[in-house]
Design a protein around this motif. Structure first.
Motif, mmCIF file in Angstrom:
data_model
loop_
_atom_site.group_PDB
_atom_site.id
_atom_site.type_symbol
_atom_site.label_atom_id
_atom_site.label_comp_id
_atom_site.label_asym_id
_atom_site.label_seq_id
_atom_site.Cartn_x
_atom_site.Cartn_y
_atom_site.Cartn_z
ATOM 1 N N GLU A 151 0.871 -1.220 -0.086
ATOM 2 C CA GLU A 151 0.050 0.121 -0.002
ATOM 3 C C GLU A 151 0.995 1.224 0.149
ATOM 4 O O GLU A 151 1.657 1.521 0.811
ATOM 5 C CB GLU A 151 -0.903 0.042 1.280
ATOM 6 N N GLY A 152 0.905 2.016 -0.944
ATOM 7 C CA GLY A 152 1.551 3.210 -1.245
ATOM 8 C C GLY A 152 3.070 2.744 -1.638
ATOM 9 O O GLY A 152 3.345 2.330 -2.503
ATOM 10 N N ASP A 153 3.964 3.090 -0.624
ATOM 11 C CA ASP A 153 5.394 2.480 -0.806
ATOM 12 C C ASP A 153 5.678 1.280 0.246
ATOM 13 O O ASP A 153 6.894 1.218 0.382
ATOM 14 C CB ASP A 153 6.219 3.505 -0.903
ATOM 15 N N ARG A 154 4.599 0.904 1.079
ATOM 16 C CA ARG A 154 4.917 0.138 2.104
ATOM 17 C C ARG A 154 4.467 -1.342 1.938
ATOM 18 O O ARG A 154 3.527 -1.500 1.276
ATOM 19 C CB ARG A 154 4.447 0.657 3.429
ATOM 20 N N PHE A 155 5.480 -2.316 2.505
ATOM 21 C CA PHE A 155 4.664 -3.562 2.646
ATOM 22 C C PHE A 155 3.889 -3.673 3.899
ATOM 23 O O PHE A 155 4.139 -3.217 4.940
ATOM 24 C CB PHE A 155 5.925 -4.375 2.864
ATOM 25 N N VAL A 156 2.821 -4.138 3.652
ATOM 26 C CA VAL A 156 1.690 -4.195 4.816
ATOM 27 C C VAL A 156 1.192 -5.706 5.018
ATOM 28 O O VAL A 156 1.576 -6.633 4.340
ATOM 29 C CB VAL A 156 0.410 -3.404 4.359
ATOM 30 N N GLU A 157 0.655 -5.915 6.135
ATOM 31 C CA GLU A 157 0.426 -7.340 6.317
ATOM 32 C C GLU A 157 -0.766 -7.655 5.325
ATOM 33 O O GLU A 157 -1.740 -7.218 5.203
ATOM 34 C CB GLU A 157 -0.319 -7.449 7.768
ATOM 35 N N LEU A 158 -0.585 -8.879 4.737
ATOM 36 C CA LEU A 158 -1.713 -9.523 3.942
ATOM 37 C C LEU A 158 -2.687 -10.164 5.093
ATOM 38 O O LEU A 158 -2.275 -11.060 5.806
ATOM 39 C CB LEU A 158 -1.077 -10.555 2.969
ATOM 40 N N SER A 159 -3.914 -9.966 4.755
ATOM 41 C CA SER A 159 -5.047 -10.397 5.597
ATOM 42 C C SER A 159 -5.534 -11.685 5.293
ATOM 43 O O SER A 159 -6.680 -11.831 4.467
ATOM 44 C CB SER A 159 -6.352 -9.253 5.796
ATOM 45 N N LEU A 160 -4.680 -12.679 5.625
ATOM 46 C CA LEU A 160 -5.070 -14.087 5.052
ATOM 47 C C LEU A 160 -5.010 -14.815 6.675
ATOM 48 O O LEU A 160 -3.866 -14.927 7.248
ATOM 49 C CB LEU A 160 -4.078 -14.568 4.551
ATOM 50 N N SER A 161 -6.146 -15.355 6.964
ATOM 51 C CA SER A 161 -6.061 -16.047 8.276
ATOM 52 C C SER A 161 -5.458 -17.303 8.389
ATOM 53 O O SER A 161 -5.221 -17.844 7.119
ATOM 54 C CB SER A 161 -7.531 -16.315 8.859
ATOM 55 N N GLN A 162 -5.175 -17.954 9.392
ATOM 56 C CA GLN A 162 -4.380 -19.147 9.499
ATOM 57 C C GLN A 162 -5.014 -20.302 8.678
ATOM 58 O O GLN A 162 -4.390 -20.866 7.967
ATOM 59 C CB GLN A 162 -4.362 -19.522 11.143
ATOM 60 N N LYS A 163 -6.387 -20.215 8.854
ATOM 61 C CA LYS A 163 -7.033 -21.375 8.096
ATOM 62 C C LYS A 163 -6.755 -21.330 6.426
ATOM 63 O O LYS A 163 -6.302 -22.458 5.854
ATOM 64 C CB LYS A 163 -8.501 -21.124 8.008
ATOM 65 N N TYR A 164 -6.845 -20.062 6.075
ATOM 66 C CA TYR A 164 -6.179 -19.782 4.500
ATOM 67 C C TYR A 164 -5.072 -20.124 4.309
ATOM 68 O O TYR A 164 -4.550 -20.417 3.237
ATOM 69 C CB TYR A 164 -6.818 -18.492 4.172
ATOM 70 N N GLN A 165 -4.121 -19.511 5.152
ATOM 71 C CA GLN A 165 -2.740 -19.880 5.151
ATOM 72 C C GLN A 165 -2.274 -21.419 4.938
ATOM 73 O O GLN A 165 -1.462 -21.692 4.316
ATOM 74 C CB GLN A 165 -1.971 -19.088 6.208
ATOM 75 N N GLU A 166 -3.106 -22.186 5.789
ATOM 76 C CA GLU A 166 -2.657 -23.712 5.721
ATOM 77 C C GLU A 166 -3.227 -24.171 4.392
ATOM 78 O O GLU A 166 -2.466 -24.953 3.707
ATOM 79 C CB GLU A 166 -3.524 -24.288 6.799
ATOM 80 N N ALA A 167 -4.239 -23.613 3.934
ATOM 81 C CA ALA A 167 -4.690 -24.053 2.660
ATOM 82 C C ALA A 167 -3.841 -23.763 1.642
ATOM 83 O O ALA A 167 -3.730 -24.570 0.582
ATOM 84 C CB ALA A 167 -6.272 -23.580 2.366
ATOM 85 N N VAL A 168 -3.331 -22.649 1.444
ATOM 86 C CA VAL A 168 -2.522 -22.296 0.618
ATOM 87 C C VAL A 168 -1.137 -23.206 0.623
ATOM 88 O O VAL A 168 -0.805 -23.389 -0.552
ATOM 89 C CB VAL A 168 -2.100 -20.665 0.667
ATOM 90 N N LYS A 169 -0.701 -23.486 1.614
ATOM 91 C CA LYS A 169 0.721 -24.219 1.782
ATOM 92 C C LYS A 169 0.221 -25.613 1.629
ATOM 93 O O LYS A 169 0.993 -26.289 0.562
ATOM 94 C CB LYS A 169 0.923 -24.327 3.520
ATOM 95 N N VAL A 170 -1.050 -26.191 1.833
ATOM 96 C CA VAL A 170 -1.401 -27.750 1.399
ATOM 97 C C VAL A 170 -1.279 -27.668 -0.430
ATOM 98 O O VAL A 170 -1.060 -28.574 -0.920
ATOM 99 C CB VAL A 170 -2.790 -28.040 1.913
ATOM 100 N N LEU A 171 -2.025 -26.687 -0.976
ATOM 101 C CA LEU A 171 -2.123 -26.640 -2.419
ATOM 102 C C LEU A 171 -1.051 -26.498 -3.028
ATOM 103 O O LEU A 171 -0.877 -26.909 -3.964
ATOM 104 C CB LEU A 171 -3.300 -25.461 -2.710
ATOM 105 N N SER A 172 -0.027 -25.392 -2.542
ATOM 106 C CA SER A 172 1.155 -25.369 -3.206
ATOM 107 C C SER A 172 2.135 -26.368 -3.086
ATOM 108 O O SER A 172 2.785 -26.744 -4.081
ATOM 109 C CB SER A 172 1.962 -24.245 -2.854
ATOM 110 N N GLU A 173 2.220 -27.194 -1.977
ATOM 111 C CA GLU A 173 2.999 -28.307 -1.877
ATOM 112 C C GLU A 173 2.354 -29.572 -2.544
ATOM 113 O O GLU A 173 3.183 -30.536 -3.019
ATOM 114 C CB GLU A 173 2.848 -28.891 -0.283
ATOM 115 N N ALA A 174 1.272 -29.450 -2.952
ATOM 116 C CA ALA A 174 0.565 -30.604 -3.737
ATOM 117 C C ALA A 174 1.468 -30.768 -5.203
ATOM 118 O O ALA A 174 1.240 -31.698 -5.766
ATOM 119 C CB ALA A 174 -1.064 -30.442 -3.797
ATOM 120 N N PHE A 175 1.589 -29.532 -5.596
ATOM 121 C CA PHE A 175 2.115 -29.425 -6.862
ATOM 122 C C PHE A 175 3.527 -30.293 -6.843
ATOM 123 O O PHE A 175 3.990 -30.938 -8.040
ATOM 124 C CB PHE A 175 2.294 -28.093 -7.444
#
Length: 227
Positions: A151-175
């Motif tokens: 946002e602007g010129d700053r890195f900010v926290e991406l609002s992704l809860s633990q549940k969704y982060q775990e899902a992203v990890k599982v899906l990416s590792e599945a490749f």
């Protein structure tokens, strides 16, 4: 390649570690390159009295007009090709300006990852946009693809809860296990690995798609962390 969400402080830490080496940052997105360049220049000016920038791509005009750069920083940036030099170069000019490519302390480019690696640059970092505005994926700072938000010129926290982060990890590792897979397979993977029912797995997949974390190509295959 596993895709992960990182805290803002951890992203900054990885960038500053890269700045202390001889990095190349590659992207077609000039905005993200310009933002990283601002942090890079400020960091290097802690070591050098001035920094030279040789722009062969033609996008630093906006960089110098940016309201995010302090006047005392601008005074120590010189357009030219003396040392220490940051080179901004489009892929079409790599061979033509080989001497500059070999001398630069850092490079910002549109492509040429393999060439820069062969010349000893490290790390070679590739940045590309996701579907969601302001969200980017970064490959090369570690052995995983990082998901970040700006946002602007700053890195900010991406609002992704633990549940969704775990899902992203599982899906990416599945490749790494199955190779390419379709949306229906992704639902089954989430059900099996996270113990979800079908409805919840479909909701998570839909959320990740709507927020630009994953894509679905024309053949119905899941795309995540693509570089």
């Amino acid at each position: 390649m596993t895709l992960i969400v990182m805290a803002r402080e951890d992203v900054y830490k990885l960038l500053y570690e890269a700045f202390d080496k001889r990095p190349v940052f590659i992207s077609k997105n000039k905005r993200i390159l310009s933002i990283i360049l601002r942090y890079h220049v400020k960091h290097l000016l802690g070591r050098y009295s001035k920094i030279f920038i040789k722009d062969l791509w033609g996008w630093t005009e906006d960089f110098f007009r940016s309201r995010f750069i302090e006047e005392n920083i601008l005074e120590r940036i010189v357009l030219g090709h003396e040392d220490p030099m940051i080179l901004i170069i489009e892929d079409l000019h790599i061979n033509k300006y080989k001497d500059l490519v070999q001398r630069a302390v850092a490079i910002y480019s549109g492509s040429g990852r393999g060439v820069y690696k062969s010349l000893g640059y490290d790390p070679v970092v590739k940045i590309f946009a996701s579907i969601r505005e302001g969200v980017y994926m970064i490959q090369g700072l570690m052995d995983k693809v990082l998901l970040i938000k700006i946002e602007g010129d700053r890195f900010v926290e991406l609002s992704l809860s633990q549940k969704y982060q775990e899902a992203v990890k599982v899906l990416s590792e599945a490749f790494d296990i199955y190779g390419s897979y379709k949306q229906s397979d992704a639902v089954k993977i989430l059900m099996r690995e996270l113990g979800l029912d079908r409805v919840e797995a479909q909701k998570i997949l839909r959320y990740l798609y709507e927020n630009g974390v994953i894509k679905i190509d024309k053949g119905g295959y899941i795309v995540i962390g693509e570089v």
